[in-house]
Scaffold this active site. Structure first.
Site, PDB file in Angstrom:
ATOM      1  N   ARG A  71     -30.397  32.867  78.868  1.00  0.00           N
ATOM      2  CA  ARG A  71     -31.127  32.787  80.131  1.00  0.00           C
ATOM      3  C   ARG A  71     -30.184  33.127  81.284  1.00  0.00           C
ATOM      4  O   ARG A  71     -29.105  32.526  81.410  1.00  0.00           O
ATOM      5  CB  ARG A  71     -31.648  31.356  80.297  1.00  0.00           C
ATOM      6  CG  ARG A  71     -32.463  31.115  81.550  1.00  0.00           C
ATOM      7  CD  ARG A  71     -32.638  29.625  81.812  1.00  0.00           C
ATOM      8  NE  ARG A  71     -33.540  28.962  80.876  1.00  0.00           N
ATOM      9  CZ  ARG A  71     -34.833  28.707  81.101  1.00  0.00           C
ATOM     10  NH1 ARG A  71     -35.369  29.043  82.263  1.00  0.00           N
ATOM     11  NH2 ARG A  71     -35.575  28.113  80.196  1.00  0.00           N
ATOM     12  N   ALA A  72     -30.588  34.077  82.131  1.00  0.00           N
ATOM     13  CA  ALA A  72     -29.680  34.530  83.202  1.00  0.00           C
ATOM     14  C   ALA A  72     -29.455  33.427  84.232  1.00  0.00           C
ATOM     15  O   ALA A  72     -28.325  33.164  84.645  1.00  0.00           O
ATOM     16  CB  ALA A  72     -30.249  35.776  83.878  1.00  0.00           C
ATOM     17  N   HIS A 178     -25.994  41.403  86.208  1.00  0.00           N
ATOM     18  CA  HIS A 178     -27.083  40.426  86.364  1.00  0.00           C
ATOM     19  C   HIS A 178     -26.530  39.160  87.001  1.00  0.00           C
ATOM     20  O   HIS A 178     -25.724  38.459  86.401  1.00  0.00           O
ATOM     21  CB  HIS A 178     -27.701  40.110  85.000  1.00  0.00           C
ATOM     22  CG  HIS A 178     -29.124  39.623  85.088  1.00  0.00           C
ATOM     23  ND1 HIS A 178     -29.514  38.593  85.909  1.00  0.00           N
ATOM     24  CD2 HIS A 178     -30.248  40.030  84.448  1.00  0.00           C
ATOM     25  CE1 HIS A 178     -30.826  38.404  85.762  1.00  0.00           C
ATOM     26  NE2 HIS A 178     -31.301  39.258  84.894  1.00  0.00           N
ATOM     27  N   HIS A 223     -34.041  45.090  86.799  1.00  0.00           N
ATOM     28  CA  HIS A 223     -35.104  44.968  87.797  1.00  0.00           C
ATOM     29  C   HIS A 223     -35.287  46.297  88.511  1.00  0.00           C
ATOM     30  O   HIS A 223     -35.345  46.365  89.753  1.00  0.00           O
ATOM     31  CB  HIS A 223     -34.790  43.841  88.790  1.00  0.00           C
ATOM     32  CG  HIS A 223     -34.174  42.645  88.122  1.00  0.00           C
ATOM     33  ND1 HIS A 223     -32.875  42.298  88.285  1.00  0.00           N
ATOM     34  CD2 HIS A 223     -34.687  41.765  87.229  1.00  0.00           C
ATOM     35  CE1 HIS A 223     -32.593  41.238  87.530  1.00  0.00           C
ATOM     36  NE2 HIS A 223     -33.680  40.885  86.880  1.00  0.00           N
ATOM     37  N   GLU A 284     -38.153  42.016  80.513  1.00  0.00           N
ATOM     38  CA  GLU A 284     -37.623  40.694  80.857  1.00  0.00           C
ATOM     39  C   GLU A 284     -38.601  39.579  80.506  1.00  0.00           C
ATOM     40  O   GLU A 284     -38.608  38.523  81.149  1.00  0.00           O
ATOM     41  CB  GLU A 284     -37.213  40.611  82.339  1.00  0.00           C
ATOM     42  CG  GLU A 284     -36.152  39.540  82.569  1.00  0.00           C
ATOM     43  CD  GLU A 284     -35.583  39.493  83.988  1.00  0.00           C
ATOM     44  OE1 GLU A 284     -36.028  40.260  84.842  1.00  0.00           O
ATOM     45  OE2 GLU A 284     -34.679  38.684  84.206  1.00  0.00           O
ATOM     46  N   ARG A 290     -44.914  35.288  85.006  1.00  0.00           N
ATOM     47  CA  ARG A 290     -45.551  34.970  83.722  1.00  0.00           C
ATOM     48  C   ARG A 290     -47.055  35.158  83.715  1.00  0.00           C
ATOM     49  O   ARG A 290     -47.716  35.015  82.698  1.00  0.00           O
ATOM     50  CB  ARG A 290     -45.189  33.540  83.329  1.00  0.00           C
ATOM     51  CG  ARG A 290     -43.671  33.364  83.332  1.00  0.00           C
ATOM     52  CD  ARG A 290     -43.175  32.174  82.556  1.00  0.00           C
ATOM     53  NE  ARG A 290     -41.713  32.237  82.481  1.00  0.00           N
ATOM     54  CZ  ARG A 290     -40.954  31.440  81.747  1.00  0.00           C
ATOM     55  NH1 ARG A 290     -41.507  30.502  81.000  1.00  0.00           N
ATOM     56  NH2 ARG A 290     -39.649  31.577  81.723  1.00  0.00           N
TER      57      ARG A 290
END
Lengths: 341, 341
Positions: A71-72, A178, A223, A284, A290
């Site tokens: 998880r970034a 990132h 992105h 992603e 979501r």
């Protein structure tokens, strides 16, 4: 084959979060430190964590393999000290390795790095080497701002970073640029800090001769490249005013953009101004957005639909979906060959 | 009529820069402080400074009026102390007032504010009031990061800013959200910090209920809104995940975007995803990008050509070129009426 080059393990088992809480509680009160780095997470718990999420969405959306990393936002390099980051990074990378070992047809691992504000990036070399040479990782995520929104470390083009780049070149692995979470109240994470990080890194590269020094160094800017393709005229113009070579020569042998842009007009722009050779498919998922777009009836982050809708040749789409990822992440090929057998 | 809502006085007479050098030298050595704030700049020097530049380009490009403010990078709120900023701001605003008085048909003034890192924005009220009520200014530029790339002040949605907003509402003037130069080596000014400032401000607005509290407060986000229109799906999705109203209701009665995007694909995207009611024509000439695009043979920042090329109705183009600016800057109308006679 459709390779999604940008997926994070955002559905980790609760025991990983419990460990992190104890680890950080231990910064304030040593007696609360976790007694072991063995998380007691079973293979079934790992299977459960992705089966109803990333795996299900891969099937539903018709994608094949995800290049998968911790998880970034969870990297949080700004929290604690270097030792905190080293311990947490090792654990997160091992978790991703377990996911990829359990589902070798679906996930190929990319690692986070044990960065820490003010600490030399060369200290990340050991973990990068462990992940790539011992665990089969194919790349890393590099945080251009380990301070989490305060941007206190040197730009990515400073020699501060060069020892890490030398190792990346030697191992032939790229980095996705990132950022992690923002601890600066000015910056929303996924709505501002992420995109700012992308834009900032691109302009750092543009104003440097980094790729003269490291001609085979490769970065993916996620992105959709932040603000960059939308302002491609601005960047072409700035480069020209600075008497730099055209961006195609100056940067585009080393810098790539993913397709995490969550509407068709954005993807159309991206593919109109950036050469298809520099675009890697990515969604992603499960990530920042979501929900389902009421304008389309499909998930915002179901980016395959946008690519499918483009007036590009099958050959160009194959580059975006597969060919470019194989070229930018050469170590991916061994994983995909194994998968084929 | 074509109103360019975003022009800076980037061609100031050398005497203004000489004053600034003395002013800043005086921070280190009081004996070098300028003896007077009378710059000794004649009307002819001011005429000369714009005649071969902004005025010439207006004519060549067929635009009519520019909403004109001091050089954005020149504001440098992070330099010196509050008193430095107050003195410099007064001088810069007075210079812009002189340009607009000499060429009332071509320029309408917008002011910079005497911001300073860590200093309450309410201290800017006196200068805003002086410019608007005494000198006919129609708006202001508001720097969301007076620290010049270190983002140490509260977000624009914090009550820290509210007294200034109350005055803006009372005077019925909008603010263009515009950072100044970056003193953070991570951020190139016009290639990163500017666009990051735009993106950041938009997301601050999105995650707040600022416009419930100030329903008539208006902001223009320059440079085409930074990364925002390119990621419009992301923002719609983030807002939806947060259970916010649609962005059209939540923000677009208060937030506007200019057209400083220096290639046709970018402008096409902007006008496809953002309602025409929220787009104000702008070029920022003479500004960040000064060259000619070899792909078109025209200046990158000749943004009128991009709007002209769009498949929009004449009515929609008139909104972008004129109508929206009159609505967002109501005090502009008195200037334009005077111009007509």
């Amino acid at each position: 084959m459709i390779i999604d080059c940008h997926g994070h393990y955002t559905t980790e088992p609760p025991k990983l979060h419990a460990f992190r809480d104890k680890q950080l509680a231990g910064l304030a009160d040593k007696s609360r430190r976790p007694l072991t780095t063995n998380l007691g997470i079973s293979d079934d718990e790992i299977r459960d964590s992705v089966q109803g999420a990333q795996l299900k969405l891969q099937k539903e959306r018709g994608t094949d393999v995800t290049i998968f990393s911790p998880r970034a936002a969870g990297m949080a390099h700004h929290v604690g000290k270097e030792a905190t980051s080293v311990e947490w990074t090792t654990i997160c990378n091992d978790m991703v390795h377990r996911v990829c070992t359990l589902f070798p047809n679906n996930f190929v691992p990319v690692c986070q790095l044990p960065q820490s504000p003010g600490v030399q990036p060369k200290n990340c070399i050991a973990e990068l080497e462990r992940c790539v040479t011992q665990l089969g990782f194919v790349g890393c995520n590099l945080n251009p701002d380990p301070a989490g929104g305060y941007w206190c470390d040197p730009p990515l083009t400073d020699e501060w970073w060069f020892p890490l780049y030398e190792k990346m070149v030697e191992l032939d692995v790229p980095a996705m640029v990132h950022v992690s979470s923002s601890c600066n109240p000015c910056f929303h994470g996924t709505g501002a800090h992420y995109l700012n990080g992308d834009t900032t890194a691109f302009m750092q590269f543009l104003t440097s001769d980094l790729f003269k020094r490291f001609p085979t160094l490769r970065f993916i800017i996620p992105h959709g490249g932040g603000a960059v393709p939308y302002h491609w005229g601005r960047y072409r113009g700035l480069a020209q005013d600075m008497k730099l070579p055209p961006l195609s020569e100056h940067l585009l042998k080393n810098v790539y953009f993913d397709t995490c842009v969550y509407h068709l007009p954005g993807i159309e722009l991206l593919t109109r101004v950036i050469p298809v050779e520099n675009i890697l498919f990515a969604s992603e998922m499960v990530g920042a957005v979501r929900g389902i777009d009421p304008e389309t009836g499909h998930h915002f982050d179901d980016t395959r639909r946008y690519i499918d809708a483009l007036p590009l040749s099958a050959e160009d789409k194959a580059k975006i979906f597969e060919g470019n990822a194989r070229r930018v992440y050469p170590r991916l090929n061994a994983h995909l060959d194994r998968r084929a057998h």
